[in-house]
Design a protein around this motif. Structure first.
Motif, mmCIF file in Angstrom:
data_model
loop_
_atom_site.group_PDB
_atom_site.id
_atom_site.type_symbol
_atom_site.label_atom_id
_atom_site.label_comp_id
_atom_site.label_asym_id
_atom_site.label_seq_id
_atom_site.Cartn_x
_atom_site.Cartn_y
_atom_site.Cartn_z
ATOM 1 N N ARG A 1 17.467 10.839 -8.898
ATOM 2 C CA ARG A 1 18.381 9.967 -8.056
ATOM 3 C C ARG A 1 18.614 10.800 -6.851
ATOM 4 O O ARG A 1 19.115 11.988 -6.801
ATOM 5 C CB ARG A 1 19.591 9.795 -9.018
ATOM 6 C CG ARG A 1 19.642 8.831 -9.940
ATOM 7 C CD ARG A 1 20.829 8.791 -10.865
ATOM 8 N NE ARG A 1 21.119 10.115 -11.406
ATOM 9 C CZ ARG A 1 22.325 10.586 -11.180
ATOM 10 N NH1 ARG A 1 23.292 10.277 -10.182
ATOM 11 N NH2 ARG A 1 22.508 11.737 -11.384
ATOM 12 N N VAL A 2 18.530 10.149 -5.634
ATOM 13 C CA VAL A 2 18.497 10.875 -4.557
ATOM 14 C C VAL A 2 19.702 9.698 -3.677
ATOM 15 O O VAL A 2 19.280 8.775 -3.351
ATOM 16 C CB VAL A 2 17.366 10.899 -3.704
ATOM 17 C CG1 VAL A 2 17.359 11.671 -2.235
ATOM 18 C CG2 VAL A 2 16.351 11.709 -4.387
ATOM 19 N N GLU A 3 20.731 10.332 -3.515
ATOM 20 C CA GLU A 3 21.833 9.624 -2.694
ATOM 21 C C GLU A 3 21.428 10.082 -1.269
ATOM 22 O O GLU A 3 21.497 11.279 -0.692
ATOM 23 C CB GLU A 3 23.314 10.118 -3.067
ATOM 24 C CG GLU A 3 24.382 9.665 -2.456
ATOM 25 C CD GLU A 3 25.673 9.972 -3.095
ATOM 26 O OE1 GLU A 3 25.904 9.433 -4.237
ATOM 27 O OE2 GLU A 3 26.319 10.717 -2.051
ATOM 28 N N GLY B 1 19.594 12.609 -15.620
ATOM 29 C CA GLY B 1 18.450 13.193 -15.016
ATOM 30 C C GLY B 1 18.621 14.133 -13.705
ATOM 31 O O GLY B 1 19.838 14.467 -13.549
ATOM 32 N N ALA B 2 17.605 14.410 -12.954
ATOM 33 C CA ALA B 2 17.881 15.104 -11.992
ATOM 34 C C ALA B 2 18.630 14.227 -10.569
ATOM 35 O O ALA B 2 18.241 13.277 -10.625
ATOM 36 C CB ALA B 2 16.484 15.517 -11.222
ATOM 37 N N PHE B 3 19.271 15.126 -9.868
ATOM 38 C CA PHE B 3 20.148 14.564 -8.575
ATOM 39 C C PHE B 3 20.017 15.264 -7.732
ATOM 40 O O PHE B 3 19.991 16.504 -7.475
ATOM 41 C CB PHE B 3 21.517 14.109 -9.339
ATOM 42 C CG PHE B 3 22.043 13.545 -8.162
ATOM 43 C CD1 PHE B 3 22.216 12.412 -7.868
ATOM 44 C CD2 PHE B 3 23.487 14.378 -7.840
ATOM 45 C CE1 PHE B 3 22.920 11.892 -6.673
ATOM 46 C CE2 PHE B 3 24.424 13.797 -6.979
ATOM 47 C CZ PHE B 3 24.071 12.563 -6.419
ATOM 48 N N ARG C 1 21.652 20.543 -11.030
ATOM 49 C CA ARG C 1 21.350 20.591 -12.327
ATOM 50 C C ARG C 1 20.979 19.262 -12.819
ATOM 51 O O ARG C 1 22.129 18.401 -12.812
ATOM 52 C CB ARG C 1 22.079 21.727 -13.187
ATOM 53 C CG ARG C 1 22.023 22.948 -12.681
ATOM 54 C CD ARG C 1 21.267 23.815 -13.488
ATOM 55 N NE ARG C 1 20.923 25.171 -12.850
ATOM 56 C CZ ARG C 1 20.164 25.771 -12.402
ATOM 57 N NH1 ARG C 1 19.048 25.320 -11.810
ATOM 58 N NH2 ARG C 1 20.386 26.969 -11.862
ATOM 59 N N SER C 2 19.841 19.241 -13.580
ATOM 60 C CA SER C 2 19.780 17.758 -14.339
ATOM 61 C C SER C 2 20.995 17.692 -15.339
ATOM 62 O O SER C 2 21.324 18.743 -16.048
ATOM 63 C CB SER C 2 18.499 17.764 -15.096
ATOM 64 O OG SER C 2 17.520 17.732 -14.074
ATOM 65 N N ASP C 3 21.340 16.594 -15.750
ATOM 66 C CA ASP C 3 22.297 16.157 -16.624
ATOM 67 C C ASP C 3 21.609 15.235 -17.566
ATOM 68 O O ASP C 3 20.545 14.636 -17.451
ATOM 69 C CB ASP C 3 23.571 15.811 -16.099
ATOM 70 C CG ASP C 3 23.499 14.688 -15.044
ATOM 71 O OD1 ASP C 3 22.751 13.997 -15.208
ATOM 72 O OD2 ASP C 3 24.745 14.452 -14.468
#
Length: 156
Positions: free
Chosen positions: A56-58, A119-121, A114-116
């Protein structure tokens, strides 16, 4: 208002580049890997914490950079100039997502988390800046930062 993109990361890199740039991806040397980014005018690739998979890329555009998010593990600033047509692509080797930003000179900040369970962010923050700089604002153990950053890369 931030926009969230789903990017499938390949080869541990998140790329941002001017849409019309031929050969938009950068060739990484060992020094680029050490510092976490490979940059040339119109193109930057950031080394991600996860080597592959959905991220996910904000993406946001702001007037001025604030303090980095306290939960960001790695934070890197680079200059980035959005062309007059505003077309920029964000993605990785296999696929990119076109987006439109206001034409300007920016300090582009990449914040990696860090992934939670979701997922990756990552966050990509474009802050208007007439004199943007290169900086490793926050480094994790995977980076080896040298005194002088390597601020040139060749097309891949």
């Amino acid at each position: 208002m931030p926009t969230t993109l789903m990017i499938n990361v390949d080869y541990g890199q998140l790329a941002v580049f001017v849409g019309a740039l031929p050969q938009p991806f950068n060739d990484w040397t060992d020094r680029h890997v050490d510092q976490g980014f490979a940059w040339r005018p119109g193109s930057v690739s950031f080394r991600t914490l996860e080597t592959a998979g959905p991220h996910r890329v904000e993406v946001s555009c702001v007037e001025k950079l604030a303090e980095p998010d306290v939960d960001a593990v790695r934070v890197i600033d680079v200059p980035f100039e959005v062309p007059q047509d505003g077309t920029v692509e964000i993605g990785s080797i296999a696929s990119t997502v076109p987006t439109t930003l206001p034409p300007a000179r920016f300090a582009l900040r990449c914040e990696l988390f860090r992934s939670d369970e979701a997922g990756a962010f990552a966050k990509l923050i474009f802050a208007k800046d007439d004199t943007p700089r290169f900086a490793i604002v926050r480094a994790d153990d995977a980076l080896t930062v040298h005194d002088d950053l390597l601020t040139t890369a060749l097309p891949a």
